[in-house]
Design a protein around this motif. Structure first.
Motif, PDB file in Angstrom:
ATOM      1  N   MET A   1       0.844  -1.176   0.000  1.00  0.00           N
ATOM      2  CA  MET A   1       0.000   0.000   0.000  1.00  0.00           C
ATOM      3  C   MET A   1       0.886   1.235   0.000  1.00  0.00           C
ATOM      4  SD  MET A   1      -2.823   1.129   2.797  1.00  0.00           S
ATOM      5  CE  MET A   1      -4.281   0.601   1.954  1.00  0.00           C
ATOM      6  N   THR A   2       0.588   2.184  -0.852  1.00  0.00           N
ATOM      7  CA  THR A   2       1.401   3.388  -0.927  1.00  0.00           C
ATOM      8  C   THR A   2       0.869   4.505  -0.035  1.00  0.00           C
ATOM      9  OG1 THR A   2       0.143   4.159  -2.837  1.00  0.00           O
ATOM     10  CG2 THR A   2       2.152   2.875  -3.275  1.00  0.00           C
ATOM     11  N   ASP A   3      -0.422   4.444   0.342  1.00  0.00           N
ATOM     12  CA  ASP A   3      -0.975   5.461   1.230  1.00  0.00           C
ATOM     13  C   ASP A   3      -0.438   5.271   2.638  1.00  0.00           C
ATOM     14  OD1 ASP A   3      -2.495   6.555  -0.790  1.00  0.00           O
ATOM     15  OD2 ASP A   3      -4.258   5.354  -0.324  1.00  0.00           O
ATOM     16  N   ARG A   4      -0.314   6.368   3.367  1.00  0.00           N
ATOM     17  CA  ARG A   4       0.184   6.296   4.733  1.00  0.00           C
ATOM     18  C   ARG A   4      -0.959   6.200   5.743  1.00  0.00           C
ATOM     19  NH1 ARG A   4       5.358   6.694   5.797  1.00  0.00           N
ATOM     20  NH2 ARG A   4       4.986   7.598   7.826  1.00  0.00           N
ATOM     21  N   TYR A   5      -2.207   6.220   5.271  1.00  0.00           N
ATOM     22  CA  TYR A   5      -3.338   6.056   6.179  1.00  0.00           C
ATOM     23  C   TYR A   5      -4.568   5.575   5.417  1.00  0.00           C
ATOM     24  CZ  TYR A   5      -5.043  10.459   4.281  1.00  0.00           C
ATOM     25  OH  TYR A   5      -5.490  11.450   3.438  1.00  0.00           O
ATOM     26  N   GLU A   6      -5.509   5.002   6.167  1.00  0.00           N
ATOM     27  CA  GLU A   6      -6.807   4.625   5.611  1.00  0.00           C
ATOM     28  C   GLU A   6      -7.858   4.760   6.704  1.00  0.00           C
ATOM     29  OE1 GLU A   6      -6.290  -0.210   6.173  1.00  0.00           O
ATOM     30  OE2 GLU A   6      -6.295   0.625   4.174  1.00  0.00           O
ATOM     31  N   ASP A  35       0.213   4.710   9.110  1.00  0.00           N
ATOM     32  CA  ASP A  35       1.613   4.289   9.141  1.00  0.00           C
ATOM     33  C   ASP A  35       2.395   5.377   9.864  1.00  0.00           C
ATOM     34  OD1 ASP A  35       4.186   3.430   8.738  1.00  0.00           O
ATOM     35  OD2 ASP A  35       4.174   3.722   6.570  1.00  0.00           O
ATOM     36  N   VAL A  36       2.850   5.078  11.078  1.00  0.00           N
ATOM     37  CA  VAL A  36       3.548   6.068  11.893  1.00  0.00           C
ATOM     38  C   VAL A  36       5.069   5.900  11.847  1.00  0.00           C
ATOM     39  CG1 VAL A  36       1.600   6.442  13.438  1.00  0.00           C
ATOM     40  CG2 VAL A  36       3.267   4.663  13.974  1.00  0.00           C
ATOM     41  N   HIS A  43       4.859   0.730  10.114  1.00  0.00           N
ATOM     42  CA  HIS A  43       4.330   0.393  11.444  1.00  0.00           C
ATOM     43  C   HIS A  43       2.932   1.008  11.518  1.00  0.00           C
ATOM     44  CE1 HIS A  43       4.228  -0.605  15.684  1.00  0.00           C
ATOM     45  NE2 HIS A  43       3.815   0.627  15.916  1.00  0.00           N
ATOM     46  N   TRP A  44       1.900   0.164  11.350  1.00  0.00           N
ATOM     47  CA  TRP A  44       0.520   0.628  11.277  1.00  0.00           C
ATOM     48  C   TRP A  44      -0.142   0.583  12.645  1.00  0.00           C
ATOM     49  CZ3 TRP A  44      -1.490   2.626   6.862  1.00  0.00           C
ATOM     50  CH2 TRP A  44      -0.753   2.430   5.697  1.00  0.00           C
ATOM     51  N   VAL A  45      -0.830   1.665  13.009  1.00  0.00           N
ATOM     52  CA  VAL A  45      -1.597   1.732  14.253  1.00  0.00           C
ATOM     53  C   VAL A  45      -2.956   2.368  13.961  1.00  0.00           C
ATOM     54  CG1 VAL A  45       0.400   1.858  15.791  1.00  0.00           C
ATOM     55  CG2 VAL A  45      -0.598   3.946  14.921  1.00  0.00           C
TER      56      VAL A  45
END
Length: 86
Positions: A1-6, A35-36, A43-45
């Motif tokens: 996934m290229t996005d840093r959030y969803e 992604d932080v 590192h997804w939270v």
């Protein structure tokens, strides 16, 4: 996934919630899987964004939110798979 959030659906969106870590109450505006990481390894939270009484939004871990519409000591369903305590 290229996005840093969803964005993530949540049963308390647009409801009054309390951040149990700070005790601040406000309206749950969004829950985001973000992604932080500052490195190549993601590192997804899941973060909850709450609009507080000042009108400014702050973030906290999704596990730190509970409905502010319940009586003190009464817990609610905060995430799928979690049951309410009476």
């Amino acid at each position: 996934m290229t996005d840093r959030y969803e964005y993530v659906p949540h049963p308390l969106l647009r409801h009054r919630v309390r951040d149990v870590a700070s005790g601040i109450e406000g309206e749950l505006m969004a829950v985001v899987n973000e992604d932080v990481s500052n490195s190549v390894h993601p590192h997804w939270v899941e973060l909850a964004y709450i609009r507080g009484p000042s009108g400014r939004e702050f973030s906290t871990a999704v596990d730190n939110i509970e409905s502010a519409e319940l009586h003190p000591g009464q817990r609610n369903l905060t995430s799928p798979g979690r049951s309410a305590d009476a």
